[in-house]
Design an enzyme around this catalytic site. Structure first.
Site, short mmCIF file in Angstrom:
data_model
loop_
_atom_site.label_atom_id
_atom_site.label_comp_id
_atom_site.label_asym_id
_atom_site.label_seq_id
_atom_site.Cartn_x
_atom_site.Cartn_y
_atom_site.Cartn_z
N HIS A 98 22.42 -25.58 7.82
CA HIS A 98 22.53 -26.32 9.53
C HIS A 98 21.76 -26.00 10.02
O HIS A 98 21.97 -25.49 11.45
CB HIS A 98 23.74 -25.11 9.56
CG HIS A 98 25.59 -26.24 9.15
ND1 HIS A 98 25.82 -26.40 7.87
CD2 HIS A 98 25.46 -27.57 10.01
CE1 HIS A 98 26.98 -27.46 7.85
NE2 HIS A 98 26.86 -27.60 9.05
N ASP A 167 29.90 -18.58 15.56
CA ASP A 167 31.07 -19.23 16.11
C ASP A 167 31.74 -20.39 15.10
O ASP A 167 32.34 -20.00 14.82
CB ASP A 167 30.90 -19.94 17.22
CG ASP A 167 30.67 -19.31 19.01
OD1 ASP A 167 31.22 -18.27 19.02
OD2 ASP A 167 30.13 -19.75 19.55
N GLU A 279 32.55 -14.69 25.32
CA GLU A 279 31.31 -15.13 25.82
C GLU A 279 31.96 -16.23 26.79
O GLU A 279 31.91 -15.97 28.04
CB GLU A 279 31.75 -16.29 24.79
CG GLU A 279 31.11 -16.38 22.97
CD GLU A 279 30.65 -16.76 22.87
OE1 GLU A 279 30.49 -18.50 22.65
OE2 GLU A 279 30.82 -16.80 20.71
P1 FAD Z 1 20.41 -23.07 5.98
O1 FAD Z 1 20.18 -24.03 7.84
O2 FAD Z 1 20.39 -23.65 4.70
O3 FAD Z 1 18.62 -21.82 6.28
C1 FAD Z 1 18.29 -21.69 7.05
C2 FAD Z 1 17.31 -20.65 6.69
O4 FAD Z 1 17.20 -19.45 5.34
C3 FAD Z 1 16.29 -21.51 5.92
O5 FAD Z 1 14.59 -21.49 6.39
C4 FAD Z 1 16.15 -21.22 4.53
O6 FAD Z 1 14.97 -21.63 4.09
C5 FAD Z 1 17.06 -19.48 5.04
N1 FAD Z 1 17.63 -19.15 3.56
C6 FAD Z 1 19.08 -19.74 3.48
N2 FAD Z 1 19.69 -18.61 3.11
C7 FAD Z 1 18.90 -18.02 2.67
C8 FAD Z 1 19.09 -17.17 1.50
N3 FAD Z 1 20.51 -16.60 0.08
N4 FAD Z 1 17.85 -15.98 1.91
C9 FAD Z 1 17.42 -15.95 2.30
N5 FAD Z 1 16.95 -16.94 3.73
C10 FAD Z 1 17.90 -18.09 2.92
N6 FAD Z 1 24.29 -19.24 14.68
C11 FAD Z 1 24.72 -18.12 14.97
O7 FAD Z 1 24.10 -17.01 14.91
N7 FAD Z 1 26.29 -18.22 15.45
C12 FAD Z 1 26.87 -19.40 15.92
O8 FAD Z 1 27.50 -19.36 16.44
C13 FAD Z 1 25.82 -20.83 15.10
N8 FAD Z 1 27.16 -21.46 14.95
C14 FAD Z 1 26.43 -22.88 14.40
C15 FAD Z 1 26.84 -24.17 14.50
C16 FAD Z 1 26.74 -25.05 13.76
C17 FAD Z 1 27.14 -26.45 13.96
C18 FAD Z 1 25.54 -24.58 13.23
C19 FAD Z 1 24.97 -26.66 12.89
C20 FAD Z 1 24.67 -24.30 13.39
C21 FAD Z 1 25.02 -22.82 13.99
N9 FAD Z 1 24.25 -21.77 14.19
C22 FAD Z 1 25.12 -20.52 14.57
C23 FAD Z 1 23.20 -21.14 13.46
C24 FAD Z 1 23.09 -20.83 12.37
O9 FAD Z 1 23.62 -19.66 12.36
C25 FAD Z 1 21.58 -21.22 11.65
O10 FAD Z 1 21.58 -22.59 11.13
C26 FAD Z 1 21.73 -20.41 10.13
O11 FAD Z 1 20.47 -21.24 9.93
C27 FAD Z 1 22.82 -20.66 9.33
O12 FAD Z 1 22.73 -21.82 8.29
P2 FAD Z 1 22.79 -22.33 6.82
O13 FAD Z 1 23.49 -21.29 6.20
O14 FAD Z 1 23.10 -23.70 6.72
O15 FAD Z 1 21.25 -21.97 6.20
#
Ligand code: FAD
Length: 517
Positions: A98, A167, A279
């Site tokens: 994400h 969120d 918020e």
């Molecule tokens: P990924 O996108 O898969 O990874 C993000 C990064 O973290 C990459 O560099 C990856 O290599 C690393 N990573 C993933 N897993 C691990 C692990 N286990 N150990 C170490 N590194 C790791 N953020 C907020 O703070 N608040 C919000 O309200 C919020 N709302 C969102 C709503 C939407 C619709 C979207 C798309 C994103 C939102 N985000 C929000 C952003 C979100 O926190 C970041 O995209 C975050 O990266 C989490 O996504 P993910 O788990 O899919 O991680």
């Protein structure tokens, strides 16, 4: 702050299409095929294509293979194998993908699909385990691959819940702890990285280390907000509280920026009788009161707000407050809300209320089905309090108004208390006691993306010229110089931790920090 494109941020639809059809690279060494892990590696186009995209749909980087671990030991073997090679391959943990700028990708390396540890119910990973001890009270040991929605559902079975959320709940614990994890509860409890007791981490050298504030603390603080640079989080011990059962959910509309921010700051300074969530957001013609983040208003209320918007040159502000309650406080909650709202200066008669189960409130954000065909050139900033008035004049009243036809998503703007953030983590925030988060959560069709990048760049240029220490959240930059500037006084220790825990620069190359130009 310079305009920030890490790597192939794509300027047009045609280039976007071009990147999609690049064939998959295969650069993995033969050694990998002889290891116990080979059976979990996939190089088929379906797997590599999924791992070469993220929610942003702006960057494409094709890995050589995707790894679907069934145990934590297999991830350790993979990272160790890379380390033992004269030319290591990169490894990127991927949560739900994400991110919006290619952060979970690994060009020509291996993407680790962390969610395969969740095992579709087979229970191969840590899962979500609720416990209690006298020192910590209630806590949950949670696999880094777990999504916050899973954590919510599992902990609610025990009448408990984490205190700090994002969120949107379909994000992994490892992914948000690598950034910060912010939402309307952060003013009170801090971001998610402030609510972790302990972590299990596989470092870039393949060592499996348990760390906390008191044990291997260097690694603990480096990993929190560390953008995946120092290790892969396989377990997080998360603080839990008794789960509230219901939420009074209120939105107030403002036509004056000073009153909007003054009231938000008043609300986040409240004592324990104050709100549990605060918020704020902007309302414009193309960023209407109801959007994909929540459909709060009835059509009658929407048209009432639209009329007000017209008489306010197309710009309004909205404060969102939640106060939790349960059976014991059900009789007094309305009075408490009234007291809380008594001195607030919203537009008279523009207070809207709902009363919902807490789980409905926490699950309010859904991203819809068409997000795969859209691009999401989001911009997230942390703005120090001293800069918000200038920021309103230049960014909200001018830049955003000028690009009004371009804007097509929520615009969040709400404050945090710095004291709730632990400065020892890798997260970068402005150095003032109160700072605001701006979230421009654009959705666009691919052929319109240039307009959004132009808007983002104009805002970033304003930030740079203003000389204020405005920081990016979910940061992305294209040059080493920009990263050094972003981290400021934290850069030296960030680099030192990299040398210590991932000396061969294997982990999370998609962040483009140590492999930037
Ligand atoms: P990924 O996108 O898969 O990874 C993000 C990064 O973290 C990459 O560099 C990856 O290599 C690393 N990573 C993933 N897993 C691990 C692990 N286990 N150990 C170490 N590194 C790791 N953020 C907020 O703070 N608040 C919000 O309200 C919020 N709302 C969102 C709503 C939407 C619709 C979207 C798309 C994103 C939102 N985000 C929000 C952003 C979100 O926190 C970041 O995209 C975050 O990266 C989490 O996504 P993910 O788990 O899919 O991680």
């Amino acid at each position: 702050m310079a305009a920030a494109n890490p790597s192939p941020i794509l300027p047009s639809y045609f280039i976007f299409m071009f990147f999609i059809i690049i064939p998959c690279a295969t650069a993995l060494p033969d050694e990998i095929l002889r290891k116990d892990i080979a059976g979990h590696l996939r190089t088929d186009p379906e797997s590599t294509s999924k791992a070469s995209a993220d929610y942003g749909n702006l960057v494409r980087e094709t890995p050589s293979a995707v790894f679907y671990p069934s145990t934590i030991d297999e991830i350790i073997s993979l990272v160790k194998l890379s380390n033992n090679l004269s030319t290591p391959f990169s490894v990127a943990a991927r949560g739900c993908g994400h991110s919006v700028r290619g952060q979970p990708m690994a060009a020509d390396g291996v993407v680790v699909e962390m969610t395969s540890l969740a095992g579709n119910g087979a229970g191969v990973g840590v899962g979500v385990r609720v416990s209690w001890n006298p020192a910590l009270g209630f806590f949950a040991d949670v696999g880094g691959e777990q999504r916050w929605i899973d954590v919510l559902e599992a902990t609610l079975e025990h009448g408990l819940a984490p205190v700090s959320w994002t969120d949107y709940l379909y994000l992994t614990v490892g992914g948000t702890l690598s950034n910060g994890g912010i939402s309307g509860q952060s003013f009170l409890h801090g971001p998610q990285i402030s609510n972790v007791h302990e972590l299990d981490v596989i470092t870039g050298t393949g060592d499996f280390i348990t760390c906390s504030k008191d044990m291997n603390s260097e690694l603990f603080f480096a990993v929190l907000g560390g953008l995946g640079q120092f290790g892969i989080i396989t377990r997080a011990r998360i603080l839990l509280h008794k789960a509230p059962s219901r939420a009074k959910w209120v939105r107030l509309i403002y036509n004056d920026f000073s009153k909007f921010t003054r009231d938000q700051e008043h609300l986040i300074s409240s004592d324990s009788n104050g709100p549990n969530y605060v918020e704020g957001s902007l309302i414009t013609d193309n960023s209407p009161p109801n959007n994909w983040r929540s459909s709060f208003y009835s059509s009658f209320h929407q048209s009432k707000i639209r009329s007000l918007l017209k008489s306010n040159q197309g710009l309004l502000y909205s404060v969102e407050i939640v106060k939790y309650y349960n059976d014991l406080t059900a009789d007094t909650i309305d009075e408490e809300l009234e007291t809380m709202a008594k001195d607030l200066e919203f537009v008279p008669d523009f207070m809207f209320k709902k009363d919902v189960p807490v789980i409905d409130f926490l699950k309010r954000v859904a991203i819809g089905d068409n997000h795969n065909s859209e691009v999401h050139p989001w911009l997230n900033l942390f703005v120090p309090k001293s800069a918000i008035s200038d920021f309103n004049d230049a960014v909200f009243a001018q830049i955003i108004r000028k690009h009004n036809h371009t804007i097509s998503g929520p615009i969040l703007f709400y404050p945090f208390n710095r004291i709730k953030w632990d400065d020892r983590t890798s997260a970068v925030i402005p150095d003032e006691e109160i700072f605001y988060t701006l979230g421009l959560l654009h959705s666009s069709m691919p052929d319109e993306v240039e307009n959004y990048e132009k808007l983002n760049n104009e805002i970033l240029e304003f930030c740079e010229k203003s000389g204020r220490k405005i920081k990016q959240y979910l940061p992305h930059y294209k040059s080493k110089e920009d990263w050094v500037k972003h981290f400021g006084s934290k850069w030296d220790s960030f680099r030192e931790m990299k040398t210590k825990f991932d000396p061969r620069m294997i982990l999370s190359p998609g962040q483009r920090i140590f492999n930037s130009i």
